[in-house]
Design an enzyme around this catalytic site. Structure first.
Site, PDB file in Angstrom:
ATOM      1  N   TYR A   7     -60.470  88.490  68.677  1.00 32.83           N
ATOM      2  CA  TYR A   7     -61.834  88.305  68.148  1.00 32.83           C
ATOM      3  C   TYR A   7     -61.780  87.615  66.786  1.00 32.83           C
ATOM      4  CZ  TYR A   7     -66.225  89.716  65.855  1.00 32.83           C
ATOM      5  OH  TYR A   7     -67.414  89.724  65.164  1.00 32.83           O
ATOM      6  N   SER A  35     -67.530  85.734  61.120  1.00 28.12           N
ATOM      7  CA  SER A  35     -67.274  87.131  60.777  1.00 28.12           C
ATOM      8  C   SER A  35     -66.269  87.209  59.640  1.00 28.12           C
ATOM      9  CB  SER A  35     -66.699  87.870  61.991  1.00 28.12           C
ATOM     10  OG  SER A  35     -66.239  89.162  61.611  1.00 28.12           O
TER      11      SER A  35
HETATM   12  P1  NAP Z   1     -74.584  93.096  69.510  1.00 27.82           P
HETATM   13  O1  NAP Z   1     -75.476  94.079  68.842  1.00 27.82           O
HETATM   14  O2  NAP Z   1     -73.479  93.564  70.401  1.00 27.82           O
HETATM   15  O3  NAP Z   1     -75.508  92.049  70.286  1.00 27.82           O
HETATM   16  C1  NAP Z   1     -74.911  90.994  70.941  1.00 27.82           C
HETATM   17  C2  NAP Z   1     -75.968  90.109  71.577  1.00 27.82           C
HETATM   18  O4  NAP Z   1     -75.276  88.970  72.135  1.00 27.82           O
HETATM   19  C3  NAP Z   1     -76.699  90.773  72.723  1.00 27.82           C
HETATM   20  O5  NAP Z   1     -78.057  90.360  72.681  1.00 27.82           O
HETATM   21  C4  NAP Z   1     -76.012  90.204  73.976  1.00 27.82           C
HETATM   22  O6  NAP Z   1     -76.855  90.096  75.120  1.00 27.82           O
HETATM   23  C5  NAP Z   1     -75.650  88.819  73.494  1.00 27.82           C
HETATM   24  N1  NAP Z   1     -74.540  88.197  74.224  1.00 27.82           N
HETATM   25  C6  NAP Z   1     -73.253  88.587  74.309  1.00 27.82           C
HETATM   26  N2  NAP Z   1     -72.545  87.720  75.096  1.00 27.82           N
HETATM   27  C7  NAP Z   1     -73.438  86.782  75.511  1.00 27.82           C
HETATM   28  C8  NAP Z   1     -73.358  85.650  76.354  1.00 27.82           C
HETATM   29  N3  NAP Z   1     -72.200  85.298  76.925  1.00 27.82           N
HETATM   30  N4  NAP Z   1     -74.480  84.925  76.570  1.00 27.82           N
HETATM   31  C9  NAP Z   1     -75.649  85.250  75.984  1.00 27.82           C
HETATM   32  N5  NAP Z   1     -75.793  86.313  75.181  1.00 27.82           N
HETATM   33  C10 NAP Z   1     -74.702  87.077  74.960  1.00 27.82           C
HETATM   34  O7  NAP Z   1     -73.832  92.166  68.434  1.00 27.82           O
HETATM   35  P2  NAP Z   1     -74.091  91.914  66.863  1.00 27.82           P
HETATM   36  O8  NAP Z   1     -73.290  92.915  66.110  1.00 27.82           O
HETATM   37  O9  NAP Z   1     -75.524  91.727  66.591  1.00 27.82           O
HETATM   38  O10 NAP Z   1     -73.311  90.536  66.714  1.00 27.82           O
HETATM   39  C11 NAP Z   1     -73.964  89.278  66.633  1.00 27.82           C
HETATM   40  C12 NAP Z   1     -72.967  88.283  66.056  1.00 27.82           C
HETATM   41  O11 NAP Z   1     -72.544  88.753  64.777  1.00 27.82           O
HETATM   42  C13 NAP Z   1     -71.686  88.120  66.891  1.00 27.82           C
HETATM   43  O12 NAP Z   1     -71.285  86.781  66.903  1.00 27.82           O
HETATM   44  C14 NAP Z   1     -70.671  88.961  66.128  1.00 27.82           C
HETATM   45  O13 NAP Z   1     -69.353  88.523  66.349  1.00 27.82           O
HETATM   46  C15 NAP Z   1     -71.128  88.750  64.705  1.00 27.82           C
HETATM   47  N6  NAP Z   1     -70.665  89.778  63.767  1.00 27.82           N
HETATM   48  C16 NAP Z   1     -71.066  91.070  63.875  1.00 27.82           C
HETATM   49  C17 NAP Z   1     -70.599  92.011  62.968  1.00 27.82           C
HETATM   50  C18 NAP Z   1     -70.983  93.456  63.013  1.00 27.82           C
HETATM   51  O14 NAP Z   1     -70.423  94.240  62.232  1.00 27.82           O
HETATM   52  N7  NAP Z   1     -71.890  93.868  63.863  1.00 27.82           N
HETATM   53  C19 NAP Z   1     -69.716  91.615  61.956  1.00 27.82           C
HETATM   54  C20 NAP Z   1     -69.338  90.281  61.892  1.00 27.82           C
HETATM   55  C21 NAP Z   1     -69.827  89.369  62.788  1.00 27.82           C
HETATM   56  P3  NAP Z   1     -77.302  91.407  75.990  1.00 27.82           P
HETATM   57  O15 NAP Z   1     -78.257  92.149  75.097  1.00 27.82           O
HETATM   58  O16 NAP Z   1     -77.944  90.854  77.201  1.00 27.82           O
HETATM   59  O17 NAP Z   1     -76.036  92.177  76.255  1.00 27.82           O
END
Ligand code: NAP
Length: 250
Positions: free
Chosen positions: A159, A145
């Site tokens: 985080y 991130s």
């Molecule tokens: P999201 O929409 O909240 O989706 C998270 C996904 O991860 C969901 O499918 C969830 O499963 C799964 N998950 C969470 N904890 C888990 C665990 N312990 N075991 C298995 N699955 C798990 O998140 P996102 O924004 O797409 O983020 C994806 C990645 O991108 C993360 O690493 C995040 O830190 C990174 N990121 C995101 C952003 C942003 O702005 N969105 C920015 C920088 C980095 P369920 O569906 O079953 O809950």
């Protein structure tokens, strides 16, 4: 790396993981969609992917749990064949808070979900990919991130620090396995429209911050997926231990 195209994407039921799963399926990969608790979006996505004519399985597994990770990889061995690409993507954040109000339980929960999980999934992938262990090679892409660089003060330093650890993991592991046919790269998204910001207590966080993003808008999960795919593909065959920032210029 041989041409076996099997990808495991952790946390692929929603958000960036789901967009990545779709893109890999379009490119002809057999796809394992891992999720933690929300089966419905994962199954809906699997249906869409199967309609493209590629193999697809959903596996419920909590990647903060070592035994669940071992089960996840065994299921892929059995159902899809040997993994060739691992996308470490699952991650969590908690309610926005200053460090002074954070408990040990919260900090440890962030670290086990965002850091230990990436280490252990990588370990299971390397056992199967490494040419030193009879494998055909492979690629790991870590989703870090922009927070690793900004530190996320007043929101979630825990985080941000967990993502800093992923940057270090990427660098060290890429060098450790470079001679074993495995490349390890990393994307650093920032301010992407997904459900994650609601978990921090501010669903409209990106709208609030749009003014400070040089490109003037938040990003889409599909834009991150394209970078992940490139880093996993043969098009980036001379790239390892590298980072691609996807944060609109931040
Ligand atoms: P999201 O929409 O909240 O989706 C998270 C996904 O991860 C969901 O499918 C969830 O499963 C799964 N998950 C969470 N904890 C888990 C665990 N312990 N075991 C298995 N699955 C798990 O998140 P996102 O924004 O797409 O983020 C994806 C990645 O991108 C993360 O690493 C995040 O830190 C990174 N990121 C995101 C952003 C942003 O702005 N969105 C920015 C920088 C980095 P369920 O569906 O079953 O809950």
């Amino acid at each position: 790396m041989k041409n076996n195209k099997v990808v495991i994407i952790t946390g692929a039921g929603r958000g960036i993981g789901a967009a990545t799963a779709k893109l890999f399926a379009e490119k002809g990969y057999a796809v394992c969609i891992n999720y933690k608790s929300q089966a419905a979006p994962a199954q809906k996505l699997a249906k869409e992917i199967s309609a493209l004519g590629v193999k697809c399985i959903t596996v419920q597994a909590d990647v903060s749990d070592e035994q669940d990770i071992i089960r996840l990889f065994s299921m892929v061995d059995k159902e899809l064949g040997t993994v060739s690409v691992l996308i470490n993507n699952a991650g969590i954040l908690k309610q926005q808070s200053r460090l002074i109000d954070m408990s040990a339980a919260r900090i440890n929960e962030i670290l086990i979900n965002n850091v230990t999980s990436y280490f252990l999934c990588s370990r299971e992938a390397i056992k199967r990919m490494s040419t030193a262990h009879g494998g055909d090679g492979g690629v790991i892409v870590n989703v870090s991130s922009g927070a690793a660089k900004s530190g996320s003060p007043n929101e979630y330093i825990d985080y941000a620090a967990s993502k800093g650890a992923i940057d270090t993991l990427t660098k060290g592991l890429s060098l450790e396995v470079a001679k074993e046919g495995i490349r390890v790269n990393c994307v650093r998204p920032g301010l992407i429209y997904t459900d994650m910001h609601a978990d921090g207590g501010e669903p409209d966080r990106i709208k609030r911050l749009e003014g400070i993003i040089p490109l003037g808008r938040g990003g889409q999960a599909e834009e991150v997926a394209e970078a992940i795919y490139w880093l996993a593909s043969e098009k980036s065959s001379f790239s390892t231990g590298n980072f691609l920032d996807l944060a609109g210029g931040l």
